[in-house]
Design a protein around this motif. Structure first.
Motif, PDB file in Angstrom:
ATOM      1  N   ASP A 205      10.438   0.467   5.103  1.00 24.87           N
ATOM      2  CA  ASP A 205      11.631  -0.052   4.436  1.00 24.87           C
ATOM      3  C   ASP A 205      11.297  -0.629   3.066  1.00 24.87           C
ATOM      4  OD1 ASP A 205      14.236  -0.605   4.023  1.00 24.87           O
ATOM      5  OD2 ASP A 205      14.369  -2.278   5.446  1.00 24.87           O
ATOM      6  N   PRO A 206      10.828   0.201   2.143  1.00 27.95           N
ATOM      7  CA  PRO A 206      10.465  -0.332   0.824  1.00 27.95           C
ATOM      8  C   PRO A 206      11.643  -0.862   0.016  1.00 27.95           C
ATOM      9  CG  PRO A 206      10.372   2.054   0.831  1.00 27.95           C
ATOM     10  CD  PRO A 206      10.592   1.643   2.239  1.00 27.95           C
ATOM     11  N   LEU A 207      12.866  -0.476   0.371  1.00 28.95           N
ATOM     12  CA  LEU A 207      14.013  -0.985  -0.369  1.00 28.95           C
ATOM     13  C   LEU A 207      14.206  -2.489  -0.159  1.00 28.95           C
ATOM     14  CD1 LEU A 207      16.654   1.874   0.096  1.00 28.95           C
ATOM     15  CD2 LEU A 207      15.240   1.382  -1.901  1.00 28.95           C
ATOM     16  N   ARG A 208      13.658  -3.035   0.901  1.00 26.53           N
ATOM     17  CA  ARG A 208      13.728  -4.481   1.135  1.00 26.53           C
ATOM     18  C   ARG A 208      12.581  -5.210   0.442  1.00 26.53           C
ATOM     19  NH1 ARG A 208      17.106  -6.235   5.242  1.00 26.53           N
ATOM     20  NH2 ARG A 208      18.111  -4.567   6.426  1.00 26.53           N
ATOM     21  N   GLY A 209      11.628  -4.495  -0.042  1.00 30.02           N
ATOM     22  CA  GLY A 209      10.483  -5.069  -0.732  1.00 30.02           C
ATOM     23  C   GLY A 209       9.436  -4.010  -0.932  1.00 30.02           C
ATOM     24  N   ALA A 210       9.508  -3.344  -2.071  1.00 31.00           N
ATOM     25  CA  ALA A 210       8.656  -2.173  -2.292  1.00 31.00           C
ATOM     26  C   ALA A 210       7.185  -2.547  -2.317  1.00 31.00           C
ATOM     27  CB  ALA A 210       9.052  -1.475  -3.594  1.00 31.00           C
ATOM     28  N   HIS A 211       6.824  -3.611  -3.018  1.00 31.86           N
ATOM     29  CA  HIS A 211       5.412  -3.973  -3.137  1.00 31.86           C
ATOM     30  C   HIS A 211       4.840  -4.361  -1.784  1.00 31.86           C
ATOM     31  CE1 HIS A 211       1.821  -6.352  -4.261  1.00 31.86           C
ATOM     32  NE2 HIS A 211       1.754  -5.467  -5.247  1.00 31.86           N
ATOM     33  N   HIS A 212       5.606  -5.105  -0.995  1.00 30.35           N
ATOM     34  CA  HIS A 212       5.138  -5.490   0.333  1.00 30.35           C
ATOM     35  C   HIS A 212       4.926  -4.263   1.218  1.00 30.35           C
ATOM     36  CE1 HIS A 212       4.560  -7.872   3.921  1.00 30.35           C
ATOM     37  NE2 HIS A 212       5.578  -7.244   4.517  1.00 30.35           N
ATOM     38  N   ALA A 213       5.836  -3.298   1.131  1.00 29.64           N
ATOM     39  CA  ALA A 213       5.687  -2.074   1.927  1.00 29.64           C
ATOM     40  C   ALA A 213       4.453  -1.281   1.513  1.00 29.64           C
ATOM     41  CB  ALA A 213       6.945  -1.214   1.786  1.00 29.64           C
ATOM     42  N   LEU A 214       4.182  -1.222   0.211  1.00 28.08           N
ATOM     43  CA  LEU A 214       3.010  -0.482  -0.256  1.00 28.08           C
ATOM     44  C   LEU A 214       1.715  -1.196   0.135  1.00 28.08           C
ATOM     45  CD1 LEU A 214       4.227   0.627  -3.793  1.00 28.08           C
ATOM     46  CD2 LEU A 214       4.166   1.968  -1.687  1.00 28.08           C
ATOM     47  N   VAL A 215       1.719  -2.519   0.147  1.00 27.27           N
ATOM     48  CA  VAL A 215       0.536  -3.267   0.592  1.00 27.27           C
ATOM     49  C   VAL A 215       0.260  -2.981   2.064  1.00 27.27           C
ATOM     50  CG1 VAL A 215      -0.356  -5.588   1.040  1.00 27.27           C
ATOM     51  CG2 VAL A 215       0.732  -5.070  -1.152  1.00 27.27           C
ATOM     52  N   ARG A 216       1.315  -2.955   2.877  1.00 30.00           N
ATOM     53  CA  ARG A 216       1.137  -2.641   4.303  1.00 30.00           C
ATOM     54  C   ARG A 216       0.635  -1.209   4.481  1.00 30.00           C
ATOM     55  NH1 ARG A 216       6.545  -3.755   7.361  1.00 30.00           N
ATOM     56  NH2 ARG A 216       5.238  -2.948   9.073  1.00 30.00           N
ATOM     57  N   LEU A 217       1.153  -0.282   3.678  1.00 26.09           N
ATOM     58  CA  LEU A 217       0.696   1.106   3.762  1.00 26.09           C
ATOM     59  C   LEU A 217      -0.769   1.220   3.377  1.00 26.09           C
ATOM     60  CD1 LEU A 217       1.284   4.122   4.149  1.00 26.09           C
ATOM     61  CD2 LEU A 217       2.067   4.201   1.771  1.00 26.09           C
ATOM     62  N   ASN A 218      -1.191   0.527   2.327  1.00 19.41           N
ATOM     63  CA  ASN A 218      -2.587   0.558   1.914  1.00 19.41           C
ATOM     64  C   ASN A 218      -3.494  -0.021   3.000  1.00 19.41           C
ATOM     65  OD1 ASN A 218      -4.804   0.615  -0.281  1.00 19.41           O
ATOM     66  ND2 ASN A 218      -4.812  -1.516   0.383  1.00 19.41           N
ATOM     67  N   LYS A 219      -3.066  -1.099   3.631  1.00 17.48           N
ATOM     68  CA  LYS A 219      -3.864  -1.705   4.702  1.00 17.48           C
ATOM     69  C   LYS A 219      -4.017  -0.753   5.882  1.00 17.48           C
ATOM     70  CE  LYS A 219      -4.079  -5.792   7.671  1.00 17.48           C
ATOM     71  NZ  LYS A 219      -3.410  -7.064   8.048  1.00 17.48           N
ATOM     72  N   ASP A 220      -2.944  -0.051   6.220  1.00 14.75           N
ATOM     73  CA  ASP A 220      -3.002   0.914   7.322  1.00 14.75           C
ATOM     74  C   ASP A 220      -3.951   2.058   6.989  1.00 14.75           C
ATOM     75  OD1 ASP A 220      -1.673   2.117   9.888  1.00 14.75           O
ATOM     76  OD2 ASP A 220      -1.548   3.707   8.376  1.00 14.75           O
ATOM     77  N   LEU A 221      -3.900   2.561   5.747  1.00 12.23           N
ATOM     78  CA  LEU A 221      -4.761   3.680   5.358  1.00 12.23           C
ATOM     79  C   LEU A 221      -6.226   3.255   5.296  1.00 12.23           C
ATOM     80  CD1 LEU A 221      -2.596   5.340   2.562  1.00 12.23           C
ATOM     81  CD2 LEU A 221      -2.855   6.060   4.941  1.00 12.23           C
ATOM     82  N   CYS A 222      -6.509   2.041   4.843  1.00 14.92           N
ATOM     83  CA  CYS A 222      -7.892   1.561   4.799  1.00 14.92           C
ATOM     84  C   CYS A 222      -8.508   1.494   6.188  1.00 14.92           C
ATOM     85  CB  CYS A 222      -7.952   0.186   4.137  1.00 14.92           C
ATOM     86  SG  CYS A 222      -7.718   0.223   2.341  1.00 14.92           S
ATOM     87  N   GLY A 223      -7.688   1.215   7.174  1.00 17.33           N
ATOM     88  CA  GLY A 223      -8.210   1.122   8.535  1.00 17.33           C
ATOM     89  C   GLY A 223      -8.358   2.459   9.225  1.00 17.33           C
ATOM     90  N   ARG A 224      -7.732   3.518   8.695  1.00 20.46           N
ATOM     91  CA  ARG A 224      -7.746   4.805   9.397  1.00 20.46           C
ATOM     92  C   ARG A 224      -8.462   5.914   8.653  1.00 20.46           C
ATOM     93  NH1 ARG A 224      -3.364   7.482  10.110  1.00 20.46           N
ATOM     94  NH2 ARG A 224      -1.999   6.443   8.623  1.00 20.46           N
TER      95      ARG A 224
ATOM     96  N   PHE B 102      -9.305   0.200  -1.267  1.00 21.51           N
ATOM     97  CA  PHE B 102      -9.630  -1.229  -1.291  1.00 21.51           C
ATOM     98  C   PHE B 102      -8.693  -1.971  -0.343  1.00 21.51           C
ATOM     99  CE2 PHE B 102     -10.402   0.563  -5.545  1.00 21.51           C
ATOM    100  CZ  PHE B 102     -11.784   0.427  -5.603  1.00 21.51           C
ATOM    101  N   ALA B 103      -9.283  -2.883   0.410  1.00 22.09           N
ATOM    102  CA  ALA B 103      -8.482  -3.648   1.370  1.00 22.09           C
ATOM    103  C   ALA B 103      -7.473  -4.540   0.667  1.00 22.09           C
ATOM    104  CB  ALA B 103      -9.395  -4.478   2.275  1.00 22.09           C
ATOM    105  N   ILE B 104      -7.851  -5.113  -0.474  1.00 25.05           N
ATOM    106  CA  ILE B 104      -6.937  -5.945  -1.259  1.00 25.05           C
ATOM    107  C   ILE B 104      -6.354  -5.076  -2.368  1.00 25.05           C
ATOM    108  CG2 ILE B 104      -6.727  -7.981  -2.710  1.00 25.05           C
ATOM    109  CD1 ILE B 104      -9.048  -9.201  -1.200  1.00 25.05           C
ATOM    110  N   TRP B 105      -5.040  -4.923  -2.344  1.00 22.85           N
ATOM    111  CA  TRP B 105      -4.377  -4.002  -3.291  1.00 22.85           C
ATOM    112  C   TRP B 105      -3.115  -4.659  -3.827  1.00 22.85           C
ATOM    113  CZ3 TRP B 105       0.373  -1.675  -3.712  1.00 22.85           C
ATOM    114  CH2 TRP B 105       0.459  -0.582  -4.590  1.00 22.85           C
ATOM    115  N   ARG B 106      -2.972  -4.607  -5.132  1.00 22.57           N
ATOM    116  CA  ARG B 106      -1.756  -5.091  -5.783  1.00 22.57           C
ATOM    117  C   ARG B 106      -1.382  -4.116  -6.895  1.00 22.57           C
ATOM    118  NH1 ARG B 106      -4.533  -9.888  -4.768  1.00 22.57           N
ATOM    119  NH2 ARG B 106      -3.356 -11.419  -3.551  1.00 22.57           N
TER     120      ARG B 106
END
Length: 426
Positions: free
Chosen positions: A268-287, A342-346
């Motif tokens: 749901d990036p429309l509710r917060g695009a940056h937060h959604a992309l941070v969660r996506l990056n965290k998921d990809l770093c783990g997999r 990178f685990a930390i992404w902005r």
């Protein structure tokens, strides 16, 4: 493959035994009718010879072929032929000609060793018959006995070479068939993967008031590493657009691309695009493996106000064609690293405005890195800008057609192609 293991072996042996039995029977009947005065032992010998062949034929038809050793058949044939020859002319007997058939059979099933062995036995039997003959026929023995050995060796050598060739030929056919089946299976899996990817990535563009969307995609193979996503909110007339590219090609990249394109709308990036992309990056770093990453360009558009917000994770920047003056500008400021590294992404947010008639162009790097007609230079951003200036006034459909037509002038592109156009209508 051994000849004894084939299904044709019992039939081959039966046919060969029939030919031998009929030949022996014909010669026996001919001698019995032509030379009626002969010792009783000769009649017994011919009777035993015919009986032996009848028994062998009965066993071949009623019992398993493995219960009849080939060596035993060959030895018995030589003994019975020698016995029959002894009473029908010894070294001059027509039965000796049948020894060539026995030598052939021995070479067929025993290769060079079997042909030489039985040829030697047939030659020794001919010499023995010469000793037993009351009349002297040593010239016939001399001219006959060595040829059994020669025929056995030569036939055994040919049979050995033919079996070697036959084995290699069968192995080659087996490998070719296995390779063909593997390729068919692989092709079927690729086609299935392509269907899954196309069904997972929405290929039909949504319809929102005030916006016109055009999507063109083409994987370099059956499946590709490019992905896209549409996130709509009809209540607020907002639209989220995502275009990305996974490093690599083939099924591995396609699996990652399909998972990202399917997962992003659920964040749901429309509710917060940056937060959604941070969660996506965290998921990809783990997999994802350490060498795999994904670039992503996410755009959020408010159709009524024309507000455009961009977040770029290592992807080629968005392009905007301005309807007012035909100028093309690049939204290249503020770019973050690709996702999954990178685990930390902005990522910084870039905000622009789309006036009525302005056209937003999102694309993958396969477009600006495609080979041109000469095969050496690339379809770079400068040529893309020229095509945009020339065809954007005619609408997004005409622009998409012009870009893909130019891309295919140099042949089929070697990378995945994704082009997403969004025009704010008047």
């Amino acid at each position: 493959m051994n000849l004894l293991e084939t299904e044709e072996f019992p039939l081959l042996l039966r046919r060969g035994r029939w030919a031998l039995a009929l030949t022996e029977a014909a010669i026996s009947l001919f001698l019995a009718l032509w030379y009626r005065e002969r010792p009783p032992a000769a009649w017994v010998s011919m009777g035993l010879l015919l009986t032996y062949n009848m028994v062998v034929l009965a066993q071949l038809y009623r019992l398993s072929i493995w219960r009849i050793p080939i060596r035993l058949l060959v030895v018995l044939d030589l003994l019975f032929l020698g016995n029959a020859a002894y009473y029908t002319g010894a070294a001059t007997s027509p039965y000796l000609g049948l020894c060539y058939l026995i030598v052939f059979v021995a070479a067929l099933f025993g290769d060079l060793k079997g042909g030489l062995g039985v040829g030697l036995l047939a030659g020794l039997m001919t010499v023995a018959l010469g000793f037993m003959d009351n009349t002297n026929h040593w010239e016939i023995v001399r001219d006959t006995a060595p040829y059994f050995l020669i025929v056995g060796g030569f036939t055994g050598y040919l049979v050995t070479q033919m079996k070697t060739y036959f084995t290699r030929y069968q192995e080659g056919l087996a490998r070719e068939l296995e390779q063909k089946q593997t390729e068919q299976t692989h092709q079927h899996e690729l086609e299935l993967a392509r269907e899954i990817q196309q069904s997972s990535l929405l290929m039909t563009v949504p319809e929102l008031p005030g916006l016109k969307l055009v999507l063109r995609t083409q994987p370099s193979h059956e499946v590709g590493g490019d992905f896209h996503a549409f996130i709509t909110d009809s209540a607020t007339e907002r639209l989220g657009l995502a275009v990305g590219d996974v490093a690599g090609k083939g099924i591995a990249a396609a699996l990652v691309a399909t998972s990202i394109g399917s997962l992003l709308p659920y964040l749901d990036p429309l509710r917060g695009a940056h937060h959604a992309l941070v969660r996506l990056n965290k998921d990809l770093c783990g997999r994802l493996p350490t060498t795999t990453f994904a670039t992503l360009l996410y755009a959020e558009i408010e159709a009524s106000a024309g507000t455009l917000r961009l977040w770029n994770a290592g992807h080629p920047p968005a392009l905007i064609w301005r309807a007012r003056d035909g100028h093309v500008e690049s939204a290249s400021c503020g770019q973050a690293p690709p996702l999954g590294l990178f685990a930390i992404w902005r990522a910084p947010e870039q905000e622009l405005t789309l006036a009525p008639g302005d056209l937003l162009i999102l694309h993958s790097d396969g477009i600006t890195e495609a080979r041109t007609g000469d095969g050496h230079s690339y379809f770079d951003e400068a040529r893309l800008l020229d095509i945009i200036r020339a065809h954007a006034p005619h609408g997004p459909e005409a622009l998409a057609d012009a870009i893909f037509t130019a891309l295919h002038e140099g042949g089929e592109p070697s990378d995945d192609l994704t082009l997403l156009l969004c025009q704010r209508t008047r």
